[in-house]
Write a protein that holds these residues in place. Sequence first.
Motif, PDB file in Angstrom:
ATOM      1  N   LYS A 164       0.816  -1.215   0.000  1.00 18.32           N
ATOM      2  CA  LYS A 164       0.000   0.000   0.000  1.00 18.32           C
ATOM      3  C   LYS A 164       0.846   1.260   0.000  1.00 18.32           C
ATOM      4  O   LYS A 164       0.495   2.259  -0.616  1.00 18.32           O
ATOM      5  N   ARG A 165       1.947   1.235   0.722  1.00 15.55           N
ATOM      6  CA  ARG A 165       2.765   2.441   0.847  1.00 15.55           C
ATOM      7  C   ARG A 165       3.756   2.608  -0.297  1.00 15.55           C
ATOM      8  O   ARG A 165       4.089   3.726  -0.683  1.00 15.55           O
TER       9      ARG A 165
ATOM     10  N   VAL B 246       2.783   4.940  -3.193  1.00 18.82           N
ATOM     11  CA  VAL B 246       2.797   6.355  -2.801  1.00 18.82           C
ATOM     12  C   VAL B 246       4.219   6.889  -2.858  1.00 18.82           C
ATOM     13  O   VAL B 246       4.484   7.965  -3.414  1.00 18.82           O
ATOM     14  N   LEU B 247       5.148   6.151  -2.298  1.00 17.27           N
ATOM     15  CA  LEU B 247       6.547   6.579  -2.313  1.00 17.27           C
ATOM     16  C   LEU B 247       7.077   6.632  -3.743  1.00 17.27           C
ATOM     17  O   LEU B 247       7.844   7.535  -4.093  1.00 17.27           O
TER      18      LEU B 247
ATOM     19  N   TYR C  49       4.092   8.401  10.839  1.00 16.84           N
ATOM     20  CA  TYR C  49       3.279   9.069   9.826  1.00 16.84           C
ATOM     21  C   TYR C  49       1.789   8.759   9.937  1.00 16.84           C
ATOM     22  O   TYR C  49       0.960   9.496   9.407  1.00 16.84           O
TER      23      TYR C  49
ATOM     24  N   GLN D 275       2.366   3.772  12.529  1.00 15.63           N
ATOM     25  CA  GLN D 275       3.161   3.391  11.367  1.00 15.63           C
ATOM     26  C   GLN D 275       4.310   4.395  11.214  1.00 15.63           C
ATOM     27  O   GLN D 275       4.102   5.601  11.366  1.00 15.63           O
TER      28      GLN D 275
ATOM     29  N   LEU E 127       0.074   9.570   1.891  1.00 11.29           N
ATOM     30  CA  LEU E 127      -0.008   8.275   2.570  1.00 11.29           C
ATOM     31  C   LEU E 127      -1.387   8.072   3.185  1.00 11.29           C
ATOM     32  O   LEU E 127      -1.938   6.968   3.169  1.00 11.29           O
ATOM     33  N   TYR E 128      -1.977   9.135   3.708  1.00 12.79           N
ATOM     34  CA  TYR E 128      -3.339   9.068   4.242  1.00 12.79           C
ATOM     35  C   TYR E 128      -4.338   8.714   3.144  1.00 12.79           C
ATOM     36  O   TYR E 128      -5.224   7.869   3.325  1.00 12.79           O
TER      37      TYR E 128
ATOM     38  N   ASP F 146      -4.270   5.059   2.279  1.00 12.59           N
ATOM     39  CA  ASP F 146      -4.735   4.160   3.343  1.00 12.59           C
ATOM     40  C   ASP F 146      -5.188   5.022   4.513  1.00 12.59           C
ATOM     41  O   ASP F 146      -4.413   5.291   5.429  1.00 12.59           O
TER      42      ASP F 146
END
Length: 412
Positions: free
Chosen positions: A46-47, A50-51, A140, A301, A332-333, A336
């Motif tokens: 999931k992250r 985004v990165l 975060y 997290q 990131l929000y 998720d």
Amino acid sequence: MRAKIVGVAVAAMLTLAVSACGAGDDKKGDDASAKEPGLVIWADDKRAPVLESFKAQFEKELGVTVKVEAVSKDLQANFVTASQGDNAPDVVVGAHDWIGNLVQNGAIDPVQLTDPQKAGFNADALKAVSYNGQIYGAPYAMENLALIRNTELAPEAPATFEDLVADAKKLKQDGKTEELLSLQVGQNGDAYHAYPLYASAGGYLFGEKANGDYDPADLGVGKPESVKAFEKISALGKDGVLKTSIGSENSTPLFTSKKTAYLVSGPWAIADVKKSGIKYDITPIPGFKGMDKATPFLGVQSFFVAAKGKHKAVAQEFVTNYVTGKDLAKALYTADPRPPALTAAFDEVKAADPDIAKFQAAGAGAKPLPSIPEMSAVWDPFGKAEAAIVGGSDVTETVNGAATAISGAIKK
């Protein structure tokens, strides 16, 4: 939701390396592919996207190559194994309760946040990533359990857990629902979801030292308080409120299909609740009448700097200067939705998403999930004790058995 070490490293994870050239260490510009050092980031599925979407910005401003790797399974275990070899990433994204294990294995370094940067984070989130007096992660996102209620079936939030049970029984008797409550237990139990009720009835997992750190020498499981707490859980099992047939795979579907008016879960359940079209509200989990609050654990997290990474200086720069930035926190929000740990980001997203503020309110007073290495010895015996007790086993004998198993594992 809770990450546990359940496997060993996957060999493919150990082959990651930075793509870089030998020249241009101290130059910055648009051609990041020709720069040194590099930066390898490990994150979950999931992250990582985004990165990846910020990769070009990171490379331009840091002047280094950036490689984002999605590690879909056993991220913590793979990271520890990679750190013991010569294949560690520079930054890893994970849960704060990994910290004790990672520090014990020499896998992460303290994060060098400035005082203004520290002040920008939620104080409880910052406490969660602190260990032995040092900050080991840049937080975060935050998460905790709450009571999610179908407001058409249950318009008013129950003041006590007894009120919830009484209302749930009436709804079932009237043929409006099939289950009293959806709180996951499963065949092997679930210490994380059981904890709010366990804490309300006076139970605890570890005591605390004078400085607020958890004390591994003071194990609460097996103490009279824990037996008393499990007696309450036993009564809920006998009454059909808690069931081993309700686990992670069906707890939210029971609620979204309107088979129960009450769900105990976290922010991760809201997407499915919204899709169902149910009118809902989010409030604190009520405690037992005349007893303590039903306090959930706070999970955080975080971004960690790898102690064995090849580019530790740039990793520190990335974690301290980018994870503390509002844009990344909001992205990131969006990927998720969980309450951002960065106050400025939280204040912006809560205006458009009132659920975020409700979850934070439901977690008021929540204690950080223990990050001490000894916590890994608690999950399995505690969970199995809960499942057995919900199923009708003798409380004292079962709790003492769990205490013996936990103590034995801690002493190894």
